[in-house]
Design a protein around this motif. Structure first.
Motif, PDB file in Angstrom:
ATOM      1  N   VAL A 289      -3.714   3.665   7.565  1.00  0.00           N
ATOM      2  CA  VAL A 289      -3.838   3.971   6.140  1.00  0.00           C
ATOM      3  C   VAL A 289      -2.713   4.898   5.698  1.00  0.00           C
ATOM      4  CG1 VAL A 289      -5.263   5.166   4.424  1.00  0.00           C
ATOM      5  CG2 VAL A 289      -6.326   3.594   6.063  1.00  0.00           C
ATOM      6  N   CYS A 290      -2.479   5.940   6.475  1.00  0.00           N
ATOM      7  CA  CYS A 290      -1.427   6.897   6.139  1.00  0.00           C
ATOM      8  C   CYS A 290      -0.062   6.208   6.094  1.00  0.00           C
ATOM      9  CB  CYS A 290      -1.413   8.029   7.160  1.00  0.00           C
ATOM     10  SG  CYS A 290      -0.141   9.266   6.878  1.00  0.00           S
ATOM     11  N   GLU A 291       0.203   5.310   7.025  1.00  0.00           N
ATOM     12  CA  GLU A 291       1.486   4.609   7.070  1.00  0.00           C
ATOM     13  C   GLU A 291       1.698   3.775   5.813  1.00  0.00           C
ATOM     14  OE1 GLU A 291       5.062   2.736   8.044  1.00  0.00           O
ATOM     15  OE2 GLU A 291       4.164   4.638   8.642  1.00  0.00           O
ATOM     16  N   ILE A 292       0.670   3.020   5.406  1.00  0.00           N
ATOM     17  CA  ILE A 292       0.808   2.179   4.215  1.00  0.00           C
ATOM     18  C   ILE A 292       1.002   3.034   2.968  1.00  0.00           C
ATOM     19  CG2 ILE A 292      -0.360   0.506   2.724  1.00  0.00           C
ATOM     20  CD1 ILE A 292      -1.737  -0.604   5.203  1.00  0.00           C
ATOM     21  N   LEU A 293       0.211   4.094   2.835  1.00  0.00           N
ATOM     22  CA  LEU A 293       0.303   4.923   1.636  1.00  0.00           C
ATOM     23  C   LEU A 293       1.641   5.634   1.537  1.00  0.00           C
ATOM     24  CD1 LEU A 293      -3.274   6.505   1.422  1.00  0.00           C
ATOM     25  CD2 LEU A 293      -2.352   4.581   0.116  1.00  0.00           C
ATOM     26  N   THR A 294       2.133   6.185   2.653  1.00  0.00           N
ATOM     27  CA  THR A 294       3.359   6.975   2.588  1.00  0.00           C
ATOM     28  C   THR A 294       4.608   6.110   2.601  1.00  0.00           C
ATOM     29  OG1 THR A 294       3.289   7.297   4.999  1.00  0.00           O
ATOM     30  CG2 THR A 294       2.302   9.008   3.610  1.00  0.00           C
ATOM     31  N   ASN A 295       4.633   5.060   3.429  1.00  0.00           N
ATOM     32  CA  ASN A 295       5.843   4.236   3.524  1.00  0.00           C
ATOM     33  C   ASN A 295       5.936   3.222   2.397  1.00  0.00           C
ATOM     34  OD1 ASN A 295       8.220   2.929   4.773  1.00  0.00           O
ATOM     35  ND2 ASN A 295       6.781   1.283   5.220  1.00  0.00           N
ATOM     36  N   GLU A 296       4.839   2.520   2.130  1.00  0.00           N
ATOM     37  CA  GLU A 296       4.885   1.459   1.125  1.00  0.00           C
ATOM     38  C   GLU A 296       4.847   2.023  -0.293  1.00  0.00           C
ATOM     39  OE1 GLU A 296       5.107  -2.138  -0.764  1.00  0.00           O
ATOM     40  OE2 GLU A 296       5.360  -1.752   1.386  1.00  0.00           O
ATOM     41  N   HIS A 297       4.010   3.056  -0.499  1.00  0.00           N
ATOM     42  CA  HIS A 297       3.790   3.551  -1.862  1.00  0.00           C
ATOM     43  C   HIS A 297       4.354   4.947  -2.098  1.00  0.00           C
ATOM     44  CE1 HIS A 297       1.249   0.075  -2.667  1.00  0.00           C
ATOM     45  NE2 HIS A 297       0.633   0.305  -1.528  1.00  0.00           N
ATOM     46  N   LEU A 298       4.933   5.566  -1.075  1.00  0.00           N
ATOM     47  CA  LEU A 298       5.555   6.889  -1.179  1.00  0.00           C
ATOM     48  C   LEU A 298       4.588   7.933  -1.732  1.00  0.00           C
ATOM     49  CD1 LEU A 298       9.143   5.929  -2.430  1.00  0.00           C
ATOM     50  CD2 LEU A 298       8.345   6.299  -0.091  1.00  0.00           C
ATOM     51  N   VAL A 299       3.336   7.867  -1.251  1.00  0.00           N
ATOM     52  CA  VAL A 299       2.340   8.878  -1.585  1.00  0.00           C
ATOM     53  C   VAL A 299       2.638  10.138  -0.775  1.00  0.00           C
ATOM     54  CG1 VAL A 299      -0.111   9.484  -1.365  1.00  0.00           C
ATOM     55  CG2 VAL A 299       0.553   7.224  -2.224  1.00  0.00           C
ATOM     56  N   HIS A 300       2.602  11.289  -1.428  1.00  0.00           N
ATOM     57  CA  HIS A 300       2.859  12.551  -0.748  1.00  0.00           C
ATOM     58  C   HIS A 300       1.668  12.961   0.111  1.00  0.00           C
ATOM     59  CE1 HIS A 300       5.855  12.817  -4.043  1.00  0.00           C
ATOM     60  NE2 HIS A 300       6.555  13.516  -3.155  1.00  0.00           N
ATOM     61  N   ALA A 301       1.952  13.801   1.115  1.00  0.00           N
ATOM     62  CA  ALA A 301       0.907  14.279   2.014  1.00  0.00           C
ATOM     63  C   ALA A 301       1.029  15.784   2.195  1.00  0.00           C
ATOM     64  CB  ALA A 301       0.998  13.583   3.371  1.00  0.00           C
ATOM     65  N   ILE A 302      -0.121  16.425   2.347  1.00  0.00           N
ATOM     66  CA  ILE A 302      -0.185  17.852   2.647  1.00  0.00           C
ATOM     67  C   ILE A 302      -0.957  18.018   3.944  1.00  0.00           C
ATOM     68  CG2 ILE A 302      -1.144  20.089   1.950  1.00  0.00           C
ATOM     69  CD1 ILE A 302      -0.669  19.286  -0.939  1.00  0.00           C
ATOM     70  N   ALA A 303      -0.426  18.808   4.870  1.00  0.00           N
ATOM     71  CA  ALA A 303      -1.124  19.127   6.114  1.00  0.00           C
ATOM     72  C   ALA A 303      -1.632  20.559   6.024  1.00  0.00           C
ATOM     73  CB  ALA A 303      -0.190  18.969   7.313  1.00  0.00           C
TER      74      ALA A 303
END
Length: 483
Positions: A289-303
């Motif tokens: 899920v994280c891969e699709i959101l960040t790579n395909e849709h460039l959704v930002h992430a916070i750790a």
């Protein structure tokens, strides 16, 4: 807490003792039937109360295990923020889990739109993965006009080919002889090892076991062809054998079959108004899920959390390559887990980034979040504090420039704030201050260096005092939940 030394003492003091936990009155756990109608504007007050700590947010939707829950923040500064909490994609104990997941997710996104929510926090803290169809359904509902394509493979071997042929033959037998009644034959066929149940990353079918198996030469090894779950039909699919079975049928993933959506259907939220919140534990289906959101849709992430050091932290940590396998993998094997019927799993499939011409397995790739933030005391006692801090960092006029981002934790070249280009791996040099360092990342775009170093040469961090003190490099490494 000073006199508590055992779990039983904790239960007696903190759970069973009256007055130690301030809870609201127990009413009924909300179900889809008890939630407001799809056309109403939802407020927290309109949802039936559940057992909870006083002052905490009340879910708009929640399944009976609490694996999926949706919230609206009762704060005027965040009145347009919705929060989707997914603690796991593993709902084997929940009847009709996939259908429940699909329905509750759809209901929550609809309620968010009806209530004028324009920004979304997806909280995946503690999510170690689960059923791939659930993860696929999540990204399909968020972005219904974009195929939720994935890319993976297995290491090819004679033994694995035999398994593929056997599972494939069982699927053919099941499809030919069984009607609507399921039996053990159908259950055993629900596996990624059945070539009929998967398709290529471009959504084309495999026509035979040999067509799927290959093998394909990659570097010095032989692998199966690249494939992914076949989300275009409801035939038995990407489950992992009888122990991984869930109650109820598979779902038709949104966008296909009876759930086809019109072309150019807008996303539930625009990518720039979504932020992924992780504590670094994300793995397996969660990592897909994280891969699709960040790579395909460039959704930002916070750790959030991690080691008390400056620098970035990874969003995904639970399926990263940590240590080189030496000798027999199961050397020193103990049957304790099996004897105690403790369910555990091993990820055996490689995952790849679509568009990455180097075809580097993502467990060997460094992927920084766009900001690392610390937990604070109020976050430990109220999850709303975590969500509002993430929203504050991600949705300000100048996102990810907040003072709450740990020093040097933004702008890493493997993250979206580092101008990551779709299909690329970005910078693969972990920050020099991120000790202990992982040495498994792709170096200089070509060589993969395997191994693990607890401390750098010359470091002599001591533990203890006197003659009994040891260097940190002498202490066995325990894998934690940090990034």
């Amino acid at each position: 807490m000073g006199n508590i030394t055992t779990g039983q003492e904790y239960l007696n003091a903190c759970v069973y003792s009256e007055g130690n936990i301030n809870t609201t009155t127990v009413v009924a756990r909300p179900t889809p039937n008890s939630l407001p109608s799809d056309n109403t504007v939802v407020t927290a007050a309109s949802v039936p109360s559940i057992t909870q700590i006083a002052s905490h947010a009340v879910p708009i939707v929640v399944d009976s295990l609490g694996l999926l829950a949706g919230y609206f923040i009762d704060n005027p500064d965040y009145s347009d923020v919705a929060v989707l909490v997914i603690r796991s994609f593993d709902g084997r104990k929940l009847p009709d889990y996939l259908k429940s997941f699909q329905d509750l997710l759809e209901k929550f996104l609809r309620q968010a739109r009806n209530s004028s929510k324009t920004r979304l926090v997806i909280d995946i803290q503690g999510n170690g993965g689960g059923i791939i169809d659930a993860g696929t359904e999540l990204v399909a509902q968020l972005f219904p006009s974009v195929p939720p394509d994935q890319k993976g493979n297995f290491r090819a071997s004679t033994g694995f080919e035999i398994i593929l042929e056997e599972m494939g033959s069982r699927v053919e037998l099941a499809n030919g002889e069984l009607s609507d009644t399921e039996d053990i034959l159908t259950n055993e066929a629900r596996s990624p090892y059945a070539w009929q149940a998967v398709m290529s990353p471009n959504a084309t079918e495999f026509i035979s076991c040999r067509d799927f198996y290959g093998p394909r030469k990659l570097g010095d090894g032989n692998y199966t062809e690249f494939h992914q779950t076949n989300y275009t039909n409801t035939d038995p699919g990407d489950f992992s054998g009888p122990r991984m079975q869930i109650s109820g049928p598979r779902i038709q993933v949104t966008g296909y079959g009876k759930r086809t959506v019109p072309l150019n259907t807008p996303p539930a939220f625009n990518p720039e108004t979504i932020v992924l919140l992780s504590d670094g534990y994300c793995g397996s289906t969660c990592s897909l899920v994280c891969e699709i959101l960040t790579n395909e849709h460039l959704v930002h992430a916070i750790a959030v959390g991690g080691r008390p050091i400056p620098g970035p932290m990874q969003t995904v940590g639970n399926t990263k390559r940590r240590k080189k396998a030496e000798g027999t993998v199961f050397e020193g094997w103990s049957s304790f887990a099996v004897d105690q019927d403790i369910l555990f799993s091993v990820n055996a499939k490689n995952n790849y980034r679509i568009g990455d011409d180097s075809n580097t397995p993502l467990q060997m790739v460094y992927g920084a979040a766009d900001c690392k933030m610390w937990y604070t005391f109020d976050m430990l006692v109220d999850p709303v504090a975590v969500w509002t801090r993430a929203a504050e960092i991600a949705f300000t006029d100048k996102p990810f420039t907040s003072e709450y981002c740990v020093e040097d934790s933004t702008g890493h070249g493997s993250g979206v704030t580092g101008d990551l280009v779709r299909g690329s791996l970005g910078d693969q040099s972990p920050p020099p201050n991120a000790k202990p360092q992982y040495l498994g990342w792709l170096r200089n775009g070509s060589e993969i260096v395997q191994g693990f170093s607890l401390v750098s040469a010359g470091d002599s961090l001591k533990t203890g005092v006197g003659e009994d003190s040891t260097t940190l490099s002498d202490v066995p490494m325990k894998q934690g939940r940090g990034g």
